[in-house]
Write a protein that holds these residues in place. Structure first.
Motif, short mmCIF file in Angstrom:
data_model
loop_
_atom_site.label_atom_id
_atom_site.label_comp_id
_atom_site.label_asym_id
_atom_site.label_seq_id
_atom_site.Cartn_x
_atom_site.Cartn_y
_atom_site.Cartn_z
N THR A 1 -26.28 45.24 -64.50
CA THR A 1 -27.09 45.85 -63.45
C THR A 1 -27.22 44.96 -62.22
N PHE A 2 -26.93 43.68 -62.34
CA PHE A 2 -26.94 42.80 -61.18
C PHE A 2 -25.57 42.76 -60.50
N MET A 3 -24.52 42.67 -61.30
CA MET A 3 -23.18 42.48 -60.73
C MET A 3 -22.61 43.75 -60.10
N CYS A 4 -22.93 44.91 -60.62
CA CYS A 4 -22.38 46.15 -60.05
C CYS A 4 -22.80 46.35 -58.60
N PRO A 5 -24.08 46.26 -58.24
CA PRO A 5 -24.43 46.40 -56.83
C PRO A 5 -23.84 45.29 -55.94
N VAL A 6 -23.73 44.09 -56.46
CA VAL A 6 -23.15 43.00 -55.66
C VAL A 6 -21.67 43.27 -55.41
N LEU A 7 -20.96 43.76 -56.42
CA LEU A 7 -19.55 44.09 -56.22
C LEU A 7 -19.37 45.25 -55.24
N VAL A 8 -20.23 46.25 -55.31
CA VAL A 8 -20.16 47.37 -54.37
C VAL A 8 -20.42 46.88 -52.95
N CYS A 9 -21.39 45.99 -52.78
CA CYS A 9 -21.67 45.44 -51.45
C CYS A 9 -20.50 44.59 -50.95
N ALA A 10 -19.83 43.88 -51.85
CA ALA A 10 -18.66 43.10 -51.45
C ALA A 10 -17.54 44.02 -50.97
N VAL A 11 -17.34 45.13 -51.66
CA VAL A 11 -16.32 46.10 -51.23
C VAL A 11 -16.70 46.68 -49.87
N PHE A 12 -17.97 47.04 -49.69
CA PHE A 12 -18.42 47.56 -48.40
C PHE A 12 -18.24 46.53 -47.29
N LEU A 13 -18.53 45.27 -47.58
CA LEU A 13 -18.39 44.23 -46.56
C LEU A 13 -16.94 44.03 -46.16
N ILE A 14 -16.06 43.99 -47.14
CA ILE A 14 -14.64 43.78 -46.83
C ILE A 14 -14.09 44.99 -46.08
N ARG A 15 -14.34 46.18 -46.60
CA ARG A 15 -13.81 47.38 -45.95
C ARG A 15 -14.49 47.62 -44.60
N GLY A 16 -15.80 47.44 -44.55
CA GLY A 16 -16.54 47.66 -43.31
C GLY A 16 -16.16 46.70 -42.21
N SER A 17 -15.80 45.48 -42.58
CA SER A 17 -15.40 44.48 -41.58
C SER A 17 -14.09 44.84 -40.90
N LEU A 18 -13.28 45.64 -41.55
CA LEU A 18 -11.99 46.03 -40.99
C LEU A 18 -12.06 47.27 -40.11
N LEU A 19 -13.21 47.91 -40.06
CA LEU A 19 -13.37 49.15 -39.29
C LEU A 19 -13.76 48.85 -37.84
N PRO A 20 -13.36 49.71 -36.89
CA PRO A 20 -13.78 49.50 -35.51
C PRO A 20 -15.28 49.73 -35.36
N GLY A 21 -15.93 48.90 -34.59
CA GLY A 21 -17.38 49.00 -34.37
C GLY A 21 -18.20 48.17 -35.34
N ALA A 22 -17.55 47.51 -36.29
CA ALA A 22 -18.30 46.72 -37.28
C ALA A 22 -19.03 45.56 -36.61
N THR A 23 -18.42 44.97 -35.59
CA THR A 23 -19.08 43.84 -34.92
C THR A 23 -20.35 44.29 -34.20
N ASP A 24 -20.37 45.53 -33.70
CA ASP A 24 -21.60 46.03 -33.07
C ASP A 24 -22.74 46.08 -34.08
N GLY A 25 -22.43 46.52 -35.29
CA GLY A 25 -23.45 46.55 -36.34
C GLY A 25 -23.92 45.17 -36.74
N LEU A 26 -22.99 44.22 -36.82
CA LEU A 26 -23.37 42.85 -37.17
C LEU A 26 -24.22 42.22 -36.08
N PHE A 27 -23.85 42.44 -34.83
CA PHE A 27 -24.66 41.90 -33.73
C PHE A 27 -26.05 42.52 -33.71
#
Length: 140
Positions: free
Chosen positions: A19-45
């Motif tokens: 129950t701890f590792m599943c959400p962390v792995l999902v967030c890691a996938v979102f971070l990797i995939r989300g970082s490659l999308l256009p506009g991701a830097t706007d969200g981070l800023f």
């Protein structure tokens, strides 16, 4: 919860790993995939740069304190229940310090992953990041 109640404390540690590792792995996938999308830097800023006018309002701090209590699980009683099964020579101080360090780091990590996706959504829809603030308790 059923397995934890049925099998007892013996299986609780194994369930917590899942129950701890599943959400962390999902967030890691979102971070990797989300970082490659256009506009991701706007969200981070948007996440990194604070709006000092909003920080002057007390309801922001009330919500932050509520989140911190909920995130650490101090108000639910489960920490007291599980800790009653610790060994007598367990270093409770070290465990508390690790929890106080790991919990904010996980929160920041999940925030980074979500805001990359939100930045992309704002980019695709042509809207502003402020338009995505629609949930939470609204206090006058």
């Amino acid at each position: 919860m059923y397995v934890m109640l049925f099998k007892g404390i013996r299986v609780t540690g194994k369930i917590v790993y899942v129950t701890f590792m599943c959400p962390v792995l999902v967030c890691a996938v979102f971070l990797i995939r989300g970082s490659l999308l256009p506009g991701a830097t706007d969200g981070l800023f948007y996440l990194i740069r604070p709006d000092f006018e909003k920080l002057k309002r007390p309801n922001i701090w009330i919500e932050a304190c509520g989140y911190a209590l909920h995130s650490m699980g101090t108000s639910t009683g489960i920490a007291n229940t599980i800790s009653s099964h610790n060994q007598r020579n367990s270093n409770c101080y070290r465990v508390a310090m690790v929890l106080c360090i790991v919990d904010p780091l996980i929160t920041i990590f999940c925030g980074l992953s979500m805001f990359t996706v939100l930045g992309h959504m704002a980019h695709v829809t042509g809207s502003n990041m402020d338009d995505f603030q629609s949930s939470g308790i609204i206090m006058g």
